[in-house]
Structure formats: structure tokens, C-alpha cells
Write a protein that holds these residues in place. Structure first.
Motif, mmCIF file in Angstrom:
data_model
loop_
_atom_site.group_PDB
_atom_site.id
_atom_site.type_symbol
_atom_site.label_atom_id
_atom_site.label_comp_id
_atom_site.label_asym_id
_atom_site.label_seq_id
_atom_site.Cartn_x
_atom_site.Cartn_y
_atom_site.Cartn_z
ATOM 1 N N SER A 94 -2.643 2.078 -5.668
ATOM 2 C CA SER A 94 -2.252 0.894 -4.882
ATOM 3 C C SER A 94 -3.088 -0.138 -4.468
ATOM 4 N N SER A 95 -4.373 0.329 -3.917
ATOM 5 C CA SER A 95 -5.465 -0.361 -3.389
ATOM 6 C C SER A 95 -6.100 -1.488 -4.529
ATOM 7 N N LEU A 96 -6.045 -0.767 -5.602
ATOM 8 C CA LEU A 96 -6.718 -1.413 -6.925
ATOM 9 C C LEU A 96 -5.438 -2.522 -7.304
ATOM 10 N N ASP A 97 -4.225 -2.127 -6.990
ATOM 11 C CA ASP A 97 -3.163 -3.041 -7.460
ATOM 12 C C ASP A 97 -3.272 -4.394 -6.381
ATOM 13 N N ILE A 98 -3.326 -3.931 -5.124
ATOM 14 C CA ILE A 98 -3.539 -5.175 -4.237
ATOM 15 C C ILE A 98 -4.659 -6.054 -4.604
ATOM 16 N N SER A 99 -5.855 -5.436 -5.115
ATOM 17 C CA SER A 99 -7.097 -6.341 -5.500
ATOM 18 C C SER A 99 -6.970 -7.024 -6.555
ATOM 19 N N PHE A 100 -6.120 -6.554 -7.362
ATOM 20 C CA PHE A 100 -6.077 -7.309 -8.950
ATOM 21 C C PHE A 100 -4.898 -7.824 -9.412
ATOM 22 N N ASP A 101 -4.024 -7.054 -8.887
ATOM 23 C CA ASP A 101 -2.692 -7.721 -9.518
ATOM 24 C C ASP A 101 -1.391 -8.480 -8.400
ATOM 25 N N PHE A 152 0.755 -1.311 0.108
ATOM 26 C CA PHE A 152 0.007 0.008 -0.106
ATOM 27 C C PHE A 152 0.869 1.367 -0.008
ATOM 28 N N SER A 153 0.508 2.258 -0.934
ATOM 29 C CA SER A 153 1.309 3.571 -0.872
ATOM 30 C C SER A 153 0.476 4.605 -0.326
ATOM 31 N N ALA A 154 0.849 4.954 0.935
ATOM 32 C CA ALA A 154 -0.156 6.114 1.769
ATOM 33 C C ALA A 154 0.304 7.430 1.171
ATOM 34 N N SER A 155 -0.113 7.626 -0.037
ATOM 35 C CA SER A 155 0.094 9.155 -0.701
ATOM 36 C C SER A 155 -1.182 9.511 -1.398
ATOM 37 N N GLY A 198 -3.906 -10.555 -2.658
ATOM 38 C CA GLY A 198 -4.086 -9.423 -2.231
ATOM 39 C C GLY A 198 -5.578 -9.145 -1.789
ATOM 40 N N LEU A 199 -6.244 -9.481 -2.919
ATOM 41 C CA LEU A 199 -7.629 -9.272 -2.539
ATOM 42 C C LEU A 199 -8.302 -10.034 -1.349
ATOM 43 N N LEU A 200 -7.625 -11.329 -1.201
ATOM 44 C CA LEU A 200 -8.227 -12.087 -0.076
ATOM 45 C C LEU A 200 -7.720 -11.435 1.241
ATOM 46 N N MET A 201 -6.546 -11.146 1.424
ATOM 47 C CA MET A 201 -5.999 -10.237 2.337
ATOM 48 C C MET A 201 -6.888 -9.081 2.745
ATOM 49 N N ARG A 202 -7.159 -8.259 1.673
ATOM 50 C CA ARG A 202 -7.942 -7.085 2.071
ATOM 51 C C ARG A 202 -9.110 -7.378 2.473
#
Length: 539
Positions: free
Chosen positions: A102-109, A75-78, A113-117
Motif C-alpha cells: 500500500s505504501s508503494l501504491d500511495i507512491s506510484f498509483d 494505507f493498509s496497516a497489515s 500520494g508521493l507528494l503527500m508522503r
């Protein structure tokens, strides 16, 4: 010869433990940890399903830490504007913040990532829910009484911090839904007279939304709030060990003992297995049920506001309080706008939270009871306390339901004004109705307990006496059940006496009035004289 043989036997004995035994000896010789393990391992904990609510909260927090640690790597907090170039095609080329991208990247790339979210989000919801239910169990059974008043305060502060932790995490993706939530917070802060605008500028680093809020919330979410929560959980568990665990009334259970299982090996094994059950259920929910689909909302834009959106359930009561206030409650005074449509909810919720926080001290002051309590109350045997709790739950539930007023209106095809007026009635009048009904039910249950103790259970068997009279034979209750029904504290209204100057102060009168309100309407437990008389009636 014998000395050499003995030395050889000692060496072989040490070697027989293998690597594990050697490591254990090494650590124990340098830390003496075996003493602490021995003392803790002998601690007795009672076995009841309601005590597992606190464990669910603890295990949920562990899951939050594990899944959150994974998410921090990606995650990028920017809030720096970037152009999305990820796998989700509907948003490809759309300008958004780096946090959203970065939230979309965690979800799809990111693999998993989506499971952990979703594990993180579901565990957070379960964490707050488990703390809330745990505190309700503590309240209705009177587990907050001496010597556990401070532990109640710690637990309630944990509940508030858990909501703050959830809200800060909910706002990090910088999507449309979380942005609207932050806008509501900004409006509430600016509604505070004199200092509201300055606090808003300090919080957001300038005019809303600014470019600093996500980074600041991220620091709170992963550093400050978790550290405080970990410290308070450690204190909470330490007090549980120091004060020993409460237990439900039953045969052989007194204020001087605890009936249950030792931590090692029984309770530790059961607790470890229960952790994996909770973890498995959270993983199952995260795998099957979508939560917070930020790709449907898109990046935050101050201009659109989606209809039918609500915050996570634990913040619903605050949103509902804002919706209940009628419009137009504003006043210009001293060149300042006083927005009572914001001040009234803030003050009301603040008072509600304060009363819940200090309730153990209020009840101790009213009862004048300075004894230690390790046996829990049956809720029916404390009718006023139970009724107060029911009123508080009704007040909270009405505010919580009001947060979905627009959803209720559209789904049930009723007017929005009708829903708001109904919720206003339930919020103001509902707690009084809940108090009256709950107290009557508790008193009726106490009367039923008296009847069971004195006359036994109705057996349904009709017997004709020699004189022609028909009676129903009652089955007497066994001694263990009878003990549970008659063994509870019978509080009476306090008798206030004049002080050394022969006067009764205003505080004493207030205390007497509160005590009379608490305990004047009560059912006394069955006395031994009544019991002996009843058993001589051939029932």
C-alpha cells in the motif's frame, strides 16, 4: 411615530450585517464566545524572531495532521503477505506485506500520494527540529524559571512524544530500512535483564518480527500519540496565555508588563501569514527533495542488512550511544546474561533525559530564587547555565554524529575504529571542554559589557591633550543600551545556616556546594557608584 421609527432602524441595523453578522449574533447569543474572543484578542505578544520557533513547531504539526489524514485513506496497516502488482516494475511479483504494497501504491498509483508522503515526512522532521530549537531558546534565555517550570516539563514531554510519533510512522511502511530499525529496538528490549524477552514478545506479539507490530504501531501513530500531543499542546498554549509571554530586556520592559502587539488583529494576521510561509516551504521541499525512497530498499527481510543506513536524525543519538560501547561487555550472573553494552547506553540516556526534564527545579533549588521571572536573561549573564547547555549540546551532538560513523569512515577514507575512538573521546571529554570554553567566553563578554558601560565604545579618534598625552576618545553608550547591559540578576552563593537543632544537614551542604559552583565565578553588574565615578573621568 417615533417608536415605530426606532424599531425600523434596529431591524435595518441587524440586517446590515448580512449573513455573516446574523451567524455571529446567533452563535454569540448561545455561547457568549465574544467575551473569550475579546479577552484573547487583547493579549499582548512581544515581537522577536526567536519566538517564531514555537510557531513553526505548531504549524508543522498542523501540516502533519492534514497530510496524515490523506494517507490514512490509502494505507493498509497489515503484515499479511501479498504479491505486489503495482506500477513499480522492479518489484512487480515480489512478495511483501500489505503495508509495504500500500505504501508503494500511495507512491506510484495514487494521484498526489508521493507528494503527500514526502510532505508528511518533511513536516515530521521539521516538527521535531522546531521543538528542539524552541527548547534551546527557552533554556539559554532562562524562560523556564518560575512560574513556567511545568510548561518546560510539558514542552520536553512533547519533544519525546514527537520522536516517538516520528519513529512509529517511520516503521509503518515495513521496508528494509524500517525493519532494521525495529530489529535494533527488539535487540535493545531483549537486552534488559529478567523482563526483556517478555517485553519483546508482548510488543511484537511473538517472536520478532511477528505479524502484529505494524498494526500496533499504526494505532499508536494515528490515535494515541496524536491525541496526547494535541492535549499537551493545548495545555502548553494555555499556560502561555495564563503566565503571559516572556520578553527580552529593553527599555520600558519589566516583569509587570509586556511590550508588543495584540493578538487581534496584528498578531493573528502575522501568524496566519507565517503559517502559509511554513506550509509553502514544506511543500517546496517535498516537491524537490526525495526522502525515504522505500522502493530502493525493498520489503523487509531479516537476512540482509544494508550498509550505510541511519535512522531519521532525531533518533541518531540513541543509535550512536549503542555504537560507542566497546564489545564484550557481557556478564552471566544468576543464570541471566547481563548485556552492559546495551544497559550502559539505556541508563546513560535515561539519566540525560531525566536531568533535562527536571533542570528548572534543580536550578531553582540551587539559587533559592522564588521570584517570578518574565524578563529573559542574556546567555552571557548566566555563564554557568549557558556552559551547562553547551556541554549538553556537545554530548548530544557527539552521540548524533556517531550514528553516521560508518558513513564518516567510508567518505573520509579512515578506519572505523579510529572514528569510534574519536567519538568516544568527544562524547566523554567534549562536554567538559565545551563547558570550560563557554563559561570563559561568557565571563569575557560580561567584562566587555562592563567596560562599555563605564568607558563607552572605542571611537578610533585619537586626541592630544594640552600636556602632550595622547588618548583615544570613547563614545558613551546611550541610556537605553546601558540599561540593557547593567540590568540583570546578580546571584551569589547561598549562605547556609544551621537548622533549628543547630546542625547543617548533608542536603544543605550539597546545596551550598552546588550554589558555590554555580555563582562563585561571576562578574557583578556595574553599580551606580561606579557609573558616576566613571563619568567623571572625562572619557
Amino acid at each position: 411615530m417615533s417608536t415605530a421609527t426606532t424599531t425600523t432602524e434596529l431591524v435595518e441595523t441587524k440586517k446590515s450585517g448580512g449573513l455573516t453578522g446574523a451567524a455571529a449574533n446567533y452563535i454569540d447569543e448561545r455561547t457568549s464566545i465574544s467575551t473569550a474572543v475579546k479577552e484573547l484578542g487583547r493579549k499582548i505578544f512581544p515581537d522577536h524572531w526567536s519566538f517564531l520557533l514555537g510557531e513553526v513547531a505548531l504549524y508543522s504539526f498542523v501540516i502533519i495532521l492534514l497530510s496524515g489524514s490523506f494517507l490514512t485513506f490509502f494505507f493498509s496497516a497489515s503484515m499479511t503477505p501479498v504479491e505486489y502488482d503495482g506500477s513499480y516494475m522492479p518489484l512487480k511479483g515480489v512478495e511483501m506485506s500489505a503495508a509495504m504494497a500500500s505504501s508503494l501504491d500511495i507512491s506510484f498509483d495514487i494521484r498526489g500520494g508521493l507528494l503527500m508522503r514526502q510532505v508528511h515526512h518533511w513536516a515530521a522532521l521539521l516538527f521535531v527540529a522546531a521543538i528542539g530549537l524552541h527548547m534551546l531558546r527557552i533554556y539559554f534565555t532562562g524562560a523556564f524559571r518560575k512560574p513556567r517550570e511545568l510548561n518546560w516539563v510539558i514542552g520536553f514531554v512533547l519533544f519525546i512524544l514527537a520522536m516517538a510519533e516520528g519513529f512509529t510512522g517511520y516503521s509503518l511502511p515495513d521496508d528494509l530500512l524500517s525493519g532494521n530499525g525495529l530489529r535494533i529496538i527488539d535487540g535493545m528490549v531483549k537486552g534488559i535483564p529478567l523482563v526483556g524477552t517478555w517485553i519483546s514478545f508482548l510488543l511484537f506479539g511473538g517472536e520478532f518480527p511477528g505479524e502484529a507490530i505494524v498494526g500496533r504501531l499504526y494505532s499508536l501513530h494515528i490515535l494515541l500519540l496524536p491525541a496526547i500531543i494535541v492535549a499537551l499542546i493545548a495545555m502548553h498554549l494555555l499556560f502561555v496565555v495564563v503566565h503571559k509571554h516572556t520578553q527580552y530586556p529593553g527599555a520600558g520592559r519589566t516583569n509587570q508588563n509586556v511590550v508588543g502587539y495584540p493578538v487581534l488583529p496584528v498578531y493573528a494576521a502575522k501568524a496566519g501569514g507565517f503559517f502559509f510561509i511554513v506550509f509553502g516551504i514544506v511543500m517546496l521541499m517535498a516537491s524537490l527533495f526525495t526522502i525515504n525512497p522505500i522502493w530502493n530498499y525493498g520489503p523487509y527481510d531479516p537476512s540482509p542488512v544494508s550498509a550505510g543506513t541511519q535512522p531519521d536524525w532525531y533518533i541518531g543519538f540513541a543509535d550512536g550511544a549503542l555504537r560507542l560501547i566497546p564489545p564484550g561487555l557481557e556478564l552471566v550472573w544468576l543464570d541471566r546474561t547481563w548485556s552492559f553494552n546495551i544497559l550502559i547506553p539505556l541508563v546513560s540516556l535515561g539519566l540525560f533525559i531525566l536531568v533535562v526534564l527536571i533542570y528548572p527545579f534543580i536550578e531553582a533549588w540551587v539559587t533559592g530564587d522564588k521570584r517570578e521571572h518574565h524578563i529573559l536573561d542574556r546567555p552571557r549573564n548566566a555563564p554557568t547555565r549557558t556552559a551547562i547547555g553547551a556541554a549538553g549540546v556537545t554530548f548530544y551532538a557527539a552521540l548524533w554524529a556517531t550514528a553516521s560513523s560508518d558513513i564518516i569512515a567510508t567518505h573520509f577514507k579512515v578506519t572505523m575504529e579510529g572514528v569510534i575512538h574519536t567519538m568516544q573521546f568527544l562524547t566523554i571529554v567534549g562536554p567538559f571542554i565545551a563547558f570550560f570554553v563557554t563559561k570563559r567566553i561568557c565571563l569575557a563578554l560580561q567584562k566587555k559589557d562592563r567596560e562599555i558601560v563605564l568607558h563607552g565604545f572605542e571611537s578610533g579618534r585619537i586626541v592630544r591633550l594640552p600636556g602632550g598625552e595622547y588618548i583615544e576618545v570613547h563614545q558613551p553608550v546611550d541610556e537605553y543600551e546601558r540599561w540593557k547591559l547593567v540590568s540583570y540578576n546578580d546571584y551569589k552563593p547561598l549562605m547556609i545556616r544551621p537548622n533549628a537543632k543547630g546542625k547543617i544537614t548533608v542536603g544543605q551542604k550539597a546545596r551550598a556546594g552546588m550554589s558555590r559552583w554555580f555563582f562563585e565565578d561571576r562578574i557583578e553588574p556595574v553599580s551606580s557608584t561606579e557609573l558616576e565615578r566613571a563619568h567623571g573621568d572625562h572619557h
